[in-house]
Design an enzyme around this catalytic site. Structure first.
Site: not given
Ligand code: FAD
Ligand code: PHB
Length: 389
Positions: A72, A200, A292, A296, A384
């Site tokens: 994109h 958006y 979100p 980021k 972005y």
């Molecule tokens: P997590 O994905 O939370 O993974 C952590 C892992 O640790 C999980 O599998 C969990 O089960 C495990 N865990 C937890 N506690 C324990 C324990 N005690 N022992 C063992 N394992 C454990 N980010 C973007 O960059 N772009 C986007 O477009 C975007 N959109 C989003 C939309 C939504 C609706 C949401 C909710 C989030 C969005 N994000 C986005 C954010 C992104 O999803 C998170 O920042 C990302 O998942 C972080 O990854 P992580 O591995 O640090 O944590």
């Molecule tokens: C998504 O596709 O889930 C998404 C895209 C952009 C955002 C947040 C979530 O800023």
């Protein structure tokens, strides 16, 4: 049992770090409390910066993203019923890739299986032994027995609700937080996107976002109340409300298919400092959360992983702890810039229930300025697509 690095959590940060370490010969074990199916079923991020995509390539897990991901070169912002394009290519010469977090997770799981590195799923009661310098260990329950792994370092990649951050004594951590007075209601639907790029929407009824996962799968969001429940939002109500917030052209292109997933996410900004305690290093959502709106979260998890991976390589290859010493401050500099951008995007695009007439005028002025100024749009585009590592 002994390994070099124990990684807690098999989300994107844990799997990416594990893979980067494995392909560079550093032994690691990942401990995850959930099943692989549960981890893959979480529908979350969709927008990947080029920096994060490069890191997936470094991990040998980027091939499918390049084949199936959608490049994109801009986004659209809908304001006062009109759409305005932010042209990343023209403004900063960069683009992002739309590719779901679940797909990245799947690619990393497969890459990990291919190199034969260990991930223990469905483990219980992880606890970190951090008290003795240079001698860390992690205890956990598996198949009904308590087990222990000795290691040099622990990477806390276990998300916001994990135990890693909570294992650091309270007096050591400084936490900064803002909880927003609304959430995002999201649906996933097997219908083509409303428009080729993300829209958006700033609307007096609340924010909306039209995103996608593929040319045949849409991801749609509505700003909702914190006390809303998904049962209160059958698909018909969702589409009716979304149609009120979109411009007429977008409404005409909206396909109202049955949702295949529906969830509500609260919005929060959060940073814990420092991101290191002894031999424990926090990465990703374990250390920080962004709303979100700026896309980021996953991308910040990737930059943390990059700094930590580089620091660990330096330690094992050159016996230098300089990178590990610098990790927290280096990662936090990028974290705070992404926090600022995510907070700002949230503040200009949402309806704040408590906002005064003055606040509303400020939001209008901010958007009118943004959409009429190449300089302001360039700043948005630069953030972005992602600031350099
Ligand atoms: P997590 O994905 O939370 O993974 C952590 C892992 O640790 C999980 O599998 C969990 O089960 C495990 N865990 C937890 N506690 C324990 C324990 N005690 N022992 C063992 N394992 C454990 N980010 C973007 O960059 N772009 C986007 O477009 C975007 N959109 C989003 C939309 C939504 C609706 C949401 C909710 C989030 C969005 N994000 C986005 C954010 C992104 O999803 C998170 O920042 C990302 O998942 C972080 O990854 P992580 O591995 O640090 O944590
Ligand atoms: C998504 O596709 O889930 C998404 C895209 C952009 C955002 C947040 C979530 O800023």
């Amino acid at each position: 049992m002994r390994t070099q690095v124990v990684i807690v959590g098999a989300g994107p940060s844990g799997l990416l770090l594990g893979q980067l370490l494995s392909v560079h010969g550093i032994a690691n074990v990942i401990l995850e409390q959930r099943s692989p199916e549960y981890v893959l079923d979480r529908i979350r991020a969709g927008v990947i910066e080029k920096w994060a995509a490069d890191l997936l390539d470094d991990a040998g897990a980027g091939a499918r993203m390049h084949r199936e991901g959608l490049v994109h070169q801009g986004i659209e912002i809908s304001f006062d019923g009109r759409r305005h394009r932010v042209d990343f290519d023209a403004l900063v010469g960069k683009s992002v890739i739309v590719y779901g977090q679940a797909e990245i997770t799947r690619d990393l799981m497969e890459a990990r299986a291919a190199v034969g590195a260990e991930t223990y799923y469905e483990i219980a009661d992880v606890s970190l032994q951090l008290d003795q310098p240079g001698r860390s260990s992690v205890r956990y329950g598996r198949h009904g027995r308590v087990q222990e792994i000795q290691c040099d370092f622990i990477a806390g990649c276990d998300g916001f609700h994990g135990i890693s951050r909570k294992s650091i004594p309270e007096h050591v951590l400084n936490c900064y937080e803002r909880v927003y007075p609304f959430g995002w209601l999201g649906i996933l639907v097997d219908q083509p996107p409303v428009s080729p790029e993300l829209i958006y929407v700033n609307h007096e009824r609340g924010f909306a976002l039209c995103s996608m996962r593929s040319p045949t799968r849409s991801r749609l969001y509505l700003q909702c109340r914190l006390d809303d429940h998904i049962e209160d939002w059958p698909d018909a109500r969702f589409y009716e409300e979304l149609s009120r917030r979109l411009d007429p052209h977008a409404v005409g292109a909206l396909h109202r298919g049955a949702s295949i997933e529906k969830s509500i996410a609260p919005l929060r900004s959060f940073v814990a400092e420092p991101m290191r305690y002894g031999n424990l290093f926090l990465a990703g959502d374990a250390a920080h959360i962004v709303p979100p709106t700026g896309a980021k979260g996953l991308n910040l998890a990737a930059s943390d992983v990059y700094y930590l991976w580089q620091a660990l390589l330096e330690y094992y290859r050159e016996r230098s702890a300089a990178g590990l010493e610098a990790y927290s401050s280096q990662a936090l500099r990028r974290v705070w810039k992404a926090e600022r951008f995510s907070w700002w995007m949230t503040s200009i695009l949402h309806c704040f229930p408590e906002s005064s007439g003055f606040d509303q005028k400020m939001q209008r002025a901010e958007l009118e300025y943004l959409l009429s100024s190449r300089a302001a749009m360039t700043a948005l585009a630069e953030n972005y697509v992602g600031l350099p590592y």
